[in-house]
Write an enzyme that holds these catalytic residues in place. Structure first.
Site, short mmCIF file in Angstrom:
data_model
loop_
_atom_site.label_atom_id
_atom_site.label_comp_id
_atom_site.label_asym_id
_atom_site.label_seq_id
_atom_site.Cartn_x
_atom_site.Cartn_y
_atom_site.Cartn_z
N VAL A 165 0.81 -1.22 0.00
CA VAL A 165 0.00 0.00 0.00
C VAL A 165 0.84 1.27 0.00
CG1 VAL A 165 -1.92 -1.16 1.15
CG2 VAL A 165 -0.21 0.02 2.53
N ASP A 166 2.17 1.13 0.16
CA ASP A 166 3.04 2.31 0.15
C ASP A 166 4.24 2.04 -0.76
OD1 ASP A 166 3.99 4.83 0.71
OD2 ASP A 166 4.93 4.25 2.60
N LEU A 167 3.95 1.68 -1.99
CA LEU A 167 5.01 1.38 -2.95
C LEU A 167 5.65 2.69 -3.39
CD1 LEU A 167 6.33 -0.99 -4.43
CD2 LEU A 167 4.72 -0.61 -6.30
#
Length: 235
Positions: A165-167
């Site tokens: 979710v935080d690429l």
């Protein structure tokens, strides 16, 4: 995972780490004594690298971002031990290791309860001689095959249902042999793949690269680089 219950805190130890893990390692954040070897901010997270008994490891303290951080930097509302960020990330890392995905090897995680709030930390093995994608691009250009490999590695995770979710450019590592890893799986999950969340992840990565380039004009990133990554992802 092995679970160690200490009344107001719990420690979860990865299956492969039970023979050498020491719970005292978590105190490095508190007393900042040996075996602490480095401490800095990685994004909004506090990170230290340390060496204990010949094992090189990384410990990350979970911190909030955005508006919630104005009220509490590192405290989260408690909804049960298994729902704490540390427990969930360690369990997901163990699952990804079994899937043979390129992630840091998990060691242990801890959550400490204080009233209705908790704090969390996680320890993984260090990926030796590694740099973040952002650090690499500040110093050199990636070759077209390397940009393609970044795209293929991301797709490898997505095919197995792992949604990061935080690429961003700080959560992709390259080691000395140019092997690519993804790190920091806080709040990430396994779910059925869909084009929508896969595309959102790629767009998030692109935005992070553009943001870094806006602050550092010499960052070696172009639209063509992203096209190479995207084409390999879509193969």
């Amino acid at each position: 995972m092995q679970e160690i219950d200490n009344n107001k805190s719990k420690i979860w130890v990865a299956d492969n780490a039970g023979s050498y893990f020491q719970s005292e390692w978590f105190n490095s954040f508190v007393d900042a004594t040996e075996p602490l070897t480095g401490k800095w901010q990685l994004g909004r997270q506090s990170v230290i690298h340390f060496n204990a008994n010949g094992y090189y490891m990384v410990m990350r303290h979970y911190c909030r971002g955005g508006l919630p951080a104005k009220f509490s930097r590192d405290k989260f509302i408690f909804h049960g031990w298994s729902a704490t960020r540390a427990c969930r990330e360690l369990a997901l890392l163990e699952k990804m290791v079994r899937m043979d995905l390129p992630v840091p090897t998990p060691v242990a995680a801890r959550s400490e309860l204080n009233g209705i709030f908790y704090t969390s930390d996680i320890i993984t093995h260090e990926i030796n001689d590694s740099r973040t994608l952002a650090q690499v691009l500040m110093e050199e250009q990636l070759t077209p095959p390397m940009w393609q490999q970044v795209g293929r590695v991301i797709k490898q995770f997505h095919v197995k249902g792992i949604q990061h979710v935080d690429l961003n450019a700080n959560n992709i590592l390259l080691d000395a042999e140019d092997k690519i890893y993804l790190i920091d799986f806080d709040r990430c999950l396994q779910r059925k793949y869909s084009d929508s969340w896969g595309t959102r992840g790629l767009q998030r990565l692109k935005r992070s690269l553009l943001k870094i380039r806006a602050a550092h004009k010499h960052l070696a990133f172009t639209e063509q680089d992203y096209c190479l990554l995207l084409a390999a992802y879509e193969e």
